[in-house]
Design an enzyme around this catalytic site. Structure first.
Site, PDB file in Angstrom:
ATOM      1  CE  LYS A 144      -3.156   5.216  -1.201  1.00  0.00           C
ATOM      2  NZ  LYS A 144      -4.254   5.817  -1.989  1.00  0.00           N
TER       3      LYS A 144
ATOM      4  CE1 TYR B 133      -3.832   2.374   0.825  1.00  0.00           C
ATOM      5  CE2 TYR B 133      -2.332   3.281   2.456  1.00  0.00           C
ATOM      6  CZ  TYR B 133      -3.496   3.369   1.720  1.00  0.00           C
ATOM      7  OH  TYR B 133      -4.334   4.449   1.878  1.00  0.00           O
TER       8      TYR B 133
END
Length: 258
Positions: free
Chosen positions: A164, A160
Protein backbone atom coordinates in the site's frame (compact mmCIF):
# COMPACT_ATOMS: atom_id res chain seq x y z
CA UNK A 1 -16.14 11.73 -33.84
CA UNK A 2 -14.32 13.92 -31.31
CA UNK A 3 -17.48 15.86 -30.55
CA UNK A 4 -19.30 12.59 -29.93
CA UNK A 5 -16.60 11.43 -27.52
CA UNK A 6 -16.73 14.70 -25.62
CA UNK A 7 -20.47 14.48 -24.97
CA UNK A 8 -20.65 10.74 -24.33
CA UNK A 9 -21.07 9.69 -20.69
CA UNK A 10 -17.69 8.79 -19.19
CA UNK A 11 -16.56 5.19 -18.81
CA UNK A 12 -14.80 3.69 -15.79
CA UNK A 13 -13.25 0.33 -15.00
CA UNK A 14 -13.55 -0.71 -11.34
CA UNK A 15 -11.78 -3.89 -10.24
CA UNK A 16 -12.61 -5.90 -7.14
CA UNK A 17 -16.10 -4.42 -7.24
CA UNK A 18 -18.36 -7.33 -6.35
CA UNK A 19 -18.81 -6.17 -2.76
CA UNK A 20 -17.53 -3.62 -0.26
CA UNK A 21 -15.65 -0.50 -1.24
CA UNK A 22 -15.34 -1.50 -4.89
CA UNK A 23 -19.08 -1.99 -5.26
CA UNK A 24 -19.74 1.34 -3.55
CA UNK A 25 -17.35 3.07 -5.96
CA UNK A 26 -19.11 1.54 -8.95
CA UNK A 27 -22.51 2.54 -7.56
CA UNK A 28 -21.52 6.14 -6.86
CA UNK A 29 -19.96 6.51 -10.30
CA UNK A 30 -23.05 5.01 -11.93
CA UNK A 31 -25.21 7.44 -9.98
CA UNK A 32 -23.10 10.25 -11.43
CA UNK A 33 -23.69 9.02 -14.97
CA UNK A 34 -20.61 6.88 -15.60
CA UNK A 35 -20.86 3.72 -17.64
CA UNK A 36 -19.12 0.97 -15.67
CA UNK A 37 -17.08 -2.08 -16.54
CA UNK A 38 -17.24 -3.96 -13.24
CA UNK A 39 -14.76 -6.67 -12.36
CA UNK A 40 -14.57 -9.21 -9.58
CA UNK A 41 -12.78 -12.54 -9.35
CA UNK A 42 -16.01 -14.28 -8.28
CA UNK A 43 -18.42 -14.67 -11.25
CA UNK A 44 -21.46 -14.76 -8.98
CA UNK A 45 -20.51 -11.53 -7.22
CA UNK A 46 -19.75 -9.91 -10.57
CA UNK A 47 -23.18 -10.81 -11.91
CA UNK A 48 -25.02 -9.78 -8.75
CA UNK A 49 -23.25 -6.44 -8.53
CA UNK A 50 -23.83 -5.70 -12.22
CA UNK A 51 -27.54 -6.50 -11.95
CA UNK A 52 -27.82 -4.40 -8.81
CA UNK A 53 -26.33 -1.35 -10.51
CA UNK A 54 -28.32 -1.78 -13.71
CA UNK A 55 -31.48 -2.09 -11.64
CA UNK A 56 -30.81 1.11 -9.72
CA UNK A 57 -29.22 3.61 -12.11
CA UNK A 58 -29.81 4.68 -15.71
CA UNK A 59 -26.14 4.35 -16.64
CA UNK A 60 -25.21 0.93 -17.98
CA UNK A 61 -22.91 -1.52 -16.21
CA UNK A 62 -21.23 -4.56 -17.75
CA UNK A 63 -19.52 -7.23 -15.66
CA UNK A 64 -16.38 -9.14 -16.53
CA UNK A 65 -15.14 -11.68 -14.03
CA UNK A 66 -11.46 -12.63 -13.88
CA UNK A 67 -8.13 -12.35 -12.13
CA UNK A 68 -7.16 -8.67 -11.84
CA UNK A 69 -3.56 -9.67 -11.10
CA UNK A 70 -3.13 -11.26 -14.53
CA UNK A 71 -1.67 -8.82 -17.10
CA UNK A 72 -3.33 -10.64 -20.00
CA UNK A 73 -6.74 -10.42 -18.32
CA UNK A 74 -6.12 -6.74 -17.54
CA UNK A 75 -5.67 -6.16 -21.27
CA UNK A 76 -9.00 -7.91 -21.81
CA UNK A 77 -10.66 -5.56 -19.32
CA UNK A 78 -9.50 -2.48 -21.19
CA UNK A 79 -10.37 -3.98 -24.57
CA UNK A 80 -13.84 -4.90 -23.30
CA UNK A 81 -14.50 -1.38 -22.01
CA UNK A 82 -13.61 0.09 -25.38
CA UNK A 83 -15.52 -2.56 -27.34
CA UNK A 84 -18.69 -2.12 -25.28
CA UNK A 85 -18.62 1.60 -24.54
CA UNK A 86 -16.26 3.03 -27.17
CA UNK A 87 -13.86 4.75 -24.77
CA UNK A 88 -12.17 4.69 -21.36
CA UNK A 89 -12.00 7.71 -19.06
CA UNK A 90 -11.19 6.40 -15.59
CA UNK A 91 -9.53 3.38 -14.03
CA UNK A 92 -9.96 2.47 -10.35
CA UNK A 93 -7.54 -0.27 -9.28
CA UNK A 94 -9.47 -1.45 -6.25
CA UNK A 95 -8.79 -5.20 -6.36
CA UNK A 96 -6.52 -6.30 -3.54
CA UNK A 97 -5.88 -9.08 -1.06
CA UNK A 98 -5.10 -9.07 2.64
CA UNK A 99 -3.20 -12.03 4.07
CA UNK A 100 -2.44 -11.67 7.76
CA UNK A 101 0.64 -13.32 9.16
CA UNK A 102 3.48 -13.00 11.63
CA UNK A 103 6.61 -11.49 10.04
CA UNK A 104 8.90 -14.27 11.30
CA UNK A 105 6.82 -17.06 9.79
CA UNK A 106 5.24 -15.37 6.77
CA UNK A 107 5.10 -17.76 3.81
CA UNK A 108 6.80 -16.90 0.50
CA UNK A 109 3.69 -18.06 -1.36
CA UNK A 110 1.49 -15.61 0.58
CA UNK A 111 4.02 -12.82 0.06
CA UNK A 112 3.98 -13.42 -3.70
CA UNK A 113 0.16 -13.47 -3.84
CA UNK A 114 -0.08 -10.13 -2.02
CA UNK A 115 2.49 -8.46 -4.25
CA UNK A 116 1.10 -9.96 -7.45
CA UNK A 117 -2.40 -8.56 -6.97
CA UNK A 118 -1.90 -5.45 -4.86
CA UNK A 119 1.12 -4.14 -6.74
CA UNK A 120 1.28 -5.99 -10.05
CA UNK A 121 -2.44 -5.80 -10.73
CA UNK A 122 -2.56 -2.08 -9.97
CA UNK A 123 0.60 -1.32 -11.97
CA UNK A 124 -0.48 -3.14 -15.10
CA UNK A 125 -4.07 -1.84 -14.94
CA UNK A 126 -2.69 1.70 -14.73
CA UNK A 127 -0.38 0.90 -17.64
CA UNK A 128 -3.09 -0.58 -19.88
CA UNK A 129 -5.54 2.17 -18.99
CA UNK A 130 -2.97 4.88 -19.72
CA UNK A 131 -2.20 3.41 -23.13
CA UNK A 132 -5.87 3.53 -24.07
CA UNK A 133 -6.33 7.08 -22.75
CA UNK A 134 -3.26 8.24 -24.67
CA UNK A 135 -4.66 6.65 -27.83
CA UNK A 136 -7.94 8.53 -27.35
CA UNK A 137 -6.14 11.84 -26.81
CA UNK A 138 -8.64 13.13 -24.25
CA UNK A 139 -6.77 12.49 -21.00
CA UNK A 140 -8.26 10.55 -18.11
CA UNK A 141 -7.93 9.60 -14.45
CA UNK A 142 -6.42 6.74 -12.48
CA UNK A 143 -7.06 6.01 -8.80
CA UNK A 144 -5.00 3.48 -6.85
CA UNK A 145 -6.34 2.05 -3.59
CA UNK A 146 -3.82 2.37 -0.78
CA UNK A 147 -4.48 2.04 2.97
CA UNK A 148 -3.63 3.58 6.30
CA UNK A 149 -1.42 0.51 6.77
CA UNK A 150 0.86 2.16 4.23
CA UNK A 151 1.26 5.06 6.70
CA UNK A 152 1.24 3.38 10.11
CA UNK A 153 2.58 0.01 11.21
CA UNK A 154 -0.14 -2.56 11.72
CA UNK A 155 0.55 -5.89 13.43
CA UNK A 156 0.62 -8.96 11.17
CA UNK A 157 0.21 -6.84 8.03
CA UNK A 158 3.79 -5.99 7.05
CA UNK A 159 3.64 -7.28 3.43
CA UNK A 160 0.21 -5.74 2.89
CA UNK A 161 1.37 -2.39 4.28
CA UNK A 162 4.45 -2.52 2.04
CA UNK A 163 2.27 -2.85 -1.06
CA UNK A 164 0.00 0.00 0.00
CA UNK A 165 2.91 2.36 0.64
CA UNK A 166 4.33 1.38 -2.74
CA UNK A 167 1.05 2.25 -4.48
CA UNK A 168 1.32 5.79 -3.16
CA UNK A 169 4.80 6.02 -4.67
CA UNK A 170 3.37 4.64 -7.91
CA UNK A 171 0.87 7.51 -7.97
CA UNK A 172 3.73 9.97 -7.55
CA UNK A 173 5.95 8.24 -10.08
CA UNK A 174 3.31 8.23 -12.79
CA UNK A 175 3.10 12.02 -12.63
CA UNK A 176 6.33 12.21 -14.65
CA UNK A 177 5.12 9.49 -17.03
CA UNK A 178 1.57 10.47 -18.02
CA UNK A 179 0.86 14.08 -17.07
CA UNK A 180 1.81 15.29 -20.55
CA UNK A 181 -1.10 13.23 -21.87
CA UNK A 182 -3.64 14.86 -19.56
CA UNK A 183 -3.88 11.85 -17.23
CA UNK A 184 -3.97 12.45 -13.48
CA UNK A 185 -3.09 9.71 -11.00
CA UNK A 186 -3.91 9.67 -7.29
CA UNK A 187 -4.16 7.21 -4.41
CA UNK A 188 -6.85 6.87 -1.77
CA UNK A 189 -5.91 5.38 1.61
CA UNK A 190 -8.96 4.16 3.53
CA UNK A 191 -8.81 3.53 7.23
CA UNK A 192 -11.03 1.03 9.02
CA UNK A 193 -14.11 0.60 6.82
CA UNK A 194 -17.31 -1.33 7.48
CA UNK A 195 -17.59 -4.04 4.82
CA UNK A 196 -18.79 -7.62 4.68
CA UNK A 197 -15.22 -8.77 5.33
CA UNK A 198 -14.40 -6.49 8.26
CA UNK A 199 -17.71 -7.25 9.96
CA UNK A 200 -16.45 -10.82 10.34
CA UNK A 201 -13.97 -9.49 12.92
CA UNK A 202 -15.14 -9.49 16.51
CA UNK A 203 -16.68 -6.13 17.53
CA UNK A 204 -15.11 -4.36 14.55
CA UNK A 205 -17.46 -1.39 14.69
CA UNK A 206 -17.21 -1.02 18.46
CA UNK A 207 -13.40 -1.19 18.58
CA UNK A 208 -12.81 1.22 15.72
CA UNK A 209 -15.51 3.61 16.89
CA UNK A 210 -13.72 3.89 20.22
CA UNK A 211 -10.30 4.71 18.70
CA UNK A 212 -11.34 6.85 15.72
CA UNK A 213 -11.52 10.59 16.48
CA UNK A 214 -14.67 11.01 14.35
CA UNK A 215 -16.36 8.32 16.45
CA UNK A 216 -16.95 5.66 13.80
CA UNK A 217 -15.17 3.65 11.11
CA UNK A 218 -15.72 4.68 7.50
CA UNK A 219 -18.56 3.47 5.35
CA UNK A 220 -17.79 2.28 1.82
CA UNK A 221 -19.61 5.36 0.55
CA UNK A 222 -17.17 7.61 2.43
CA UNK A 223 -14.40 6.18 0.27
CA UNK A 224 -16.45 6.03 -2.91
CA UNK A 225 -17.38 9.72 -2.92
CA UNK A 226 -13.71 10.68 -2.57
CA UNK A 227 -12.80 8.45 -5.51
CA UNK A 228 -15.62 9.95 -7.57
CA UNK A 229 -14.23 13.43 -6.93
CA UNK A 230 -10.69 12.42 -7.89
CA UNK A 231 -11.82 11.11 -11.29
CA UNK A 232 -14.06 14.12 -11.95
CA UNK A 233 -13.18 17.05 -14.20
CA UNK A 234 -13.07 19.25 -11.10
CA UNK A 235 -10.03 17.32 -9.86
CA UNK A 236 -7.99 17.21 -13.05
CA UNK A 237 -5.23 19.43 -11.61
CA UNK A 238 -4.82 17.12 -8.62
CA UNK A 239 -2.24 14.44 -9.33
CA UNK A 240 0.42 12.43 -7.52
CA UNK A 241 -1.45 12.79 -4.23
CA UNK A 242 -2.56 10.36 -1.54
CA UNK A 243 -5.81 11.08 0.30
CA UNK A 244 -6.21 9.42 3.71
CA UNK A 245 -9.84 8.77 4.66
CA UNK A 246 -9.81 7.46 8.20
CA UNK A 247 -11.81 9.77 10.48
CA UNK A 248 -8.56 11.11 11.90
CA UNK A 249 -7.12 7.77 13.02
CA UNK A 250 -3.63 8.27 11.55
CA UNK A 251 -3.35 11.59 13.40
CA UNK A 252 -3.38 9.77 16.73
CA UNK A 253 -2.88 6.11 15.70
CA UNK A 254 -4.12 4.17 18.72
CA UNK A 255 -3.76 0.44 18.16
CA UNK A 256 -6.86 -1.77 17.94
CA UNK A 257 -4.83 -4.52 19.59
CA UNK A 258 -4.72 -4.81 23.37
Amino acid sequence: MNNQQQVSPPVAIVTGAGVGIGLAIAQVLAQKGYRILLNDLDPTLTQQATERINGSFPASCVGLSGDASDPSFIEQLVEAAVEVFGQLDAVIANAGITIYGDFLTYKPSDFERVLRLNLGGSFFLAQAGSRQMIKQGQGGSIVLMSSVTGHQAHKNLVPYGMTKAALEMLAKGLVVEVSEFGINVNAVAPGATVTERTLEQEDFVGIWSSITPMGRPASPEDIAHAVAFLVSKEARHITGQSLVIDGGWTSVSPSPYK
